[in-house]
Motif scaffolding. Structure first.
Motif, PDB file in Angstrom:
ATOM      1  N   VAL A 163     -19.908 -24.867  11.396  1.00 55.20           N
ATOM      2  CA  VAL A 163     -20.543 -25.877  10.546  1.00 55.20           C
ATOM      3  C   VAL A 163     -20.609 -27.192  11.315  1.00 55.20           C
ATOM      4  CG1 VAL A 163     -20.368 -27.088   8.336  1.00 55.20           C
ATOM      5  CG2 VAL A 163     -19.521 -24.747   8.536  1.00 55.20           C
ATOM      6  N   ASP A 164     -21.775 -27.869  11.288  1.00 62.34           N
ATOM      7  CA  ASP A 164     -21.803 -29.151  11.992  1.00 62.34           C
ATOM      8  C   ASP A 164     -20.958 -30.172  11.239  1.00 62.34           C
ATOM      9  OD1 ASP A 164     -23.425 -30.797  10.182  1.00 62.34           O
ATOM     10  OD2 ASP A 164     -25.144 -29.647  10.860  1.00 62.34           O
ATOM     11  N   VAL A 165     -20.572 -31.236  11.932  1.00 60.79           N
ATOM     12  CA  VAL A 165     -19.583 -32.182  11.404  1.00 60.79           C
ATOM     13  C   VAL A 165     -20.059 -32.814  10.100  1.00 60.79           C
ATOM     14  CG1 VAL A 165     -18.329 -34.324  11.885  1.00 60.79           C
ATOM     15  CG2 VAL A 165     -18.649 -32.630  13.694  1.00 60.79           C
ATOM     16  N   GLU A 166     -21.337 -33.171  10.011  1.00 62.04           N
ATOM     17  CA  GLU A 166     -21.850 -33.788   8.783  1.00 62.04           C
ATOM     18  C   GLU A 166     -21.794 -32.809   7.617  1.00 62.04           C
ATOM     19  OE1 GLU A 166     -23.035 -36.464   6.116  1.00 62.04           O
ATOM     20  OE2 GLU A 166     -22.543 -36.935   8.199  1.00 62.04           O
ATOM     21  N   ASP A 167     -22.152 -31.550   7.860  1.00 62.83           N
ATOM     22  CA  ASP A 167     -22.068 -30.554   6.790  1.00 62.83           C
ATOM     23  C   ASP A 167     -20.622 -30.311   6.370  1.00 62.83           C
ATOM     24  OD1 ASP A 167     -24.794 -30.270   6.666  1.00 62.83           O
ATOM     25  OD2 ASP A 167     -24.859 -28.423   7.852  1.00 62.83           O
ATOM     26  N   ALA A 168     -19.695 -30.288   7.337  1.00 56.52           N
ATOM     27  CA  ALA A 168     -18.276 -30.131   6.998  1.00 56.52           C
ATOM     28  C   ALA A 168     -17.810 -31.292   6.128  1.00 56.52           C
ATOM     29  CB  ALA A 168     -17.437 -30.036   8.278  1.00 56.52           C
ATOM     30  N   GLN A 170     -19.678 -33.099   4.118  1.00 52.68           N
ATOM     31  CA  GLN A 170     -20.256 -32.926   2.778  1.00 52.68           C
ATOM     32  C   GLN A 170     -19.506 -31.848   1.985  1.00 52.68           C
ATOM     33  OE1 GLN A 170     -22.413 -34.878   1.267  1.00 52.68           O
ATOM     34  NE2 GLN A 170     -22.541 -36.129   3.120  1.00 52.68           N
ATOM     35  N   MET A 171     -18.998 -30.825   2.674  1.00 53.99           N
ATOM     36  CA  MET A 171     -18.211 -29.791   1.994  1.00 53.99           C
ATOM     37  C   MET A 171     -16.904 -30.354   1.450  1.00 53.99           C
ATOM     38  SD  MET A 171     -18.763 -26.658   4.632  1.00 53.99           S
ATOM     39  CE  MET A 171     -19.498 -25.174   3.996  1.00 53.99           C
ATOM     40  N   VAL A 172     -16.351 -31.347   2.137  1.00 49.32           N
ATOM     41  CA  VAL A 172     -15.165 -32.035   1.611  1.00 49.32           C
ATOM     42  C   VAL A 172     -15.548 -32.861   0.386  1.00 49.32           C
ATOM     43  CG1 VAL A 172     -13.467 -33.848   2.077  1.00 49.32           C
ATOM     44  CG2 VAL A 172     -13.916 -32.081   3.792  1.00 49.32           C
ATOM     45  N   ILE A 173     -16.628 -33.630   0.504  1.00 52.99           N
ATOM     46  CA  ILE A 173     -17.046 -34.527  -0.575  1.00 52.99           C
ATOM     47  C   ILE A 173     -17.409 -33.750  -1.841  1.00 52.99           C
ATOM     48  CG2 ILE A 173     -18.783 -36.232  -1.263  1.00 52.99           C
ATOM     49  CD1 ILE A 173     -16.652 -37.186   0.788  1.00 52.99           C
ATOM     50  N   VAL A 178     -11.235 -27.567   0.033  1.00 48.64           N
ATOM     51  CA  VAL A 178     -10.191 -28.184  -0.791  1.00 48.64           C
ATOM     52  C   VAL A 178      -8.807 -28.107  -0.156  1.00 48.64           C
ATOM     53  CG1 VAL A 178     -11.419 -27.843  -2.973  1.00 48.64           C
ATOM     54  CG2 VAL A 178      -9.923 -26.032  -2.109  1.00 48.64           C
ATOM     55  N   ASP A 179      -8.666 -27.391   0.942  1.00 49.11           N
ATOM     56  CA  ASP A 179      -7.394 -27.275   1.649  1.00 49.11           C
ATOM     57  C   ASP A 179      -7.039 -28.615   2.275  1.00 49.11           C
ATOM     58  OD1 ASP A 179      -5.243 -25.875   3.249  1.00 49.11           O
ATOM     59  OD2 ASP A 179      -6.595 -26.488   4.862  1.00 49.11           O
ATOM     60  N   ALA A 180      -5.822 -29.125   2.015  1.00 49.60           N
ATOM     61  CA  ALA A 180      -5.466 -30.502   2.384  1.00 49.60           C
ATOM     62  C   ALA A 180      -5.551 -30.758   3.880  1.00 49.60           C
ATOM     63  CB  ALA A 180      -4.073 -30.833   1.870  1.00 49.60           C
ATOM     64  N   LYS A 181      -4.990 -29.864   4.695  1.00 42.74           N
ATOM     65  CA  LYS A 181      -5.011 -30.110   6.148  1.00 42.74           C
ATOM     66  C   LYS A 181      -6.439 -30.133   6.674  1.00 42.74           C
ATOM     67  CE  LYS A 181      -4.225 -25.231   7.228  1.00 42.74           C
ATOM     68  NZ  LYS A 181      -4.222 -24.852   5.801  1.00 42.74           N
TER      69      LYS A 181
END
Length: 199
Positions: A163-168, A170-173, A178-181
């Motif tokens: 996954v590219d960094v921007e998509d990653a 957005q997956m957090v946002i 949802v995994d904390a680390k």
């Protein structure tokens, strides 16, 4: 509300309670559980249960491919009865295995990469209210393919998503990751605070 600080913060100042008794009640491969009795001047005697991680701390690896993508591993998590997307992570197999060695091993086993450069960029307490668990996070760069191995019975051959960094981010946002680390690592990478770590 004032922002004034009345004394410097000292995480090692004396404890407000006294430990009276400690008994190990659970022993497992990854952790032990202790039953502890304390004495407090305010409320007298009280009890708590604490988890102690075995073989050192947890390690997580956020890896970045040459074309700017992050490998996220699909994991089935039994305790929560759900699949998660996580950065490669795990524990030492023995007390002798060091965090950087764990990071290199888990990156290969779970994501299928070896790294030319592995750098630790943070360490945090996971759940300080009831656990001694710490997690060290590493950035991996200069990736080359490596042979993946089976992860375990709950995720015998999980998929890896690049996954590219921007998509990653957005997956957090949006709550997909949802995994904390993994959340911490992705936010740090996206913020640019790891840009100074070269290949």
């Amino acid at each position: 509300m004032s922002n004034e600080t009345y004394r410097p913060f000292d995480p090692w100042r004396p404890s407000p309670v006294k430990e009276i008794c400690r008994k190990q009640i659970v022993e497992s491969h990854y952790f032990n559980v202790d039953h502890v009795t304390y004495e407090s001047n305010q409320i007298g005697s009280f009890e708590r249960y604490f988890i102690h991680e075995n073989n050192g701390e947890t390690v997580g690896v956020i890896a970045l491919t040459d074309d700017g993508r992050v490998p996220l591993v699909e994991q089935y998590r039994l305790a929560n009865h759900r699949w998660t997307l996580e950065i490669p992570a795990g524990h030492a197999d023995s007390p002798a295995e060091r965090p950087m060695q764990v990071a290199a091993r888990k990156l290969a086993e779970e994501a299928g990469f070896e790294a030319r450069r592995l750098v630790q960029f943070t360490r945090f307490l996971n759940t300080p209210g009831y656990s001694t668990q710490h997690t060290s996070l590493f950035l991996a760069k200069g990736l080359t393919p490596a042979e993946r191995t089976d992860i375990g019975p709950e995720s015998p051959r999980s998929n890896v998503r690049l996954v590219d960094v921007e998509d990653a981010y957005q997956m957090v946002i949006n709550g997909t990751v949802v995994d904390a680390k993994s959340v911490i690592a992705i936010l740090r990478l996206h913020s640019g605070s790891l840009d100074h770590i070269d290949d």
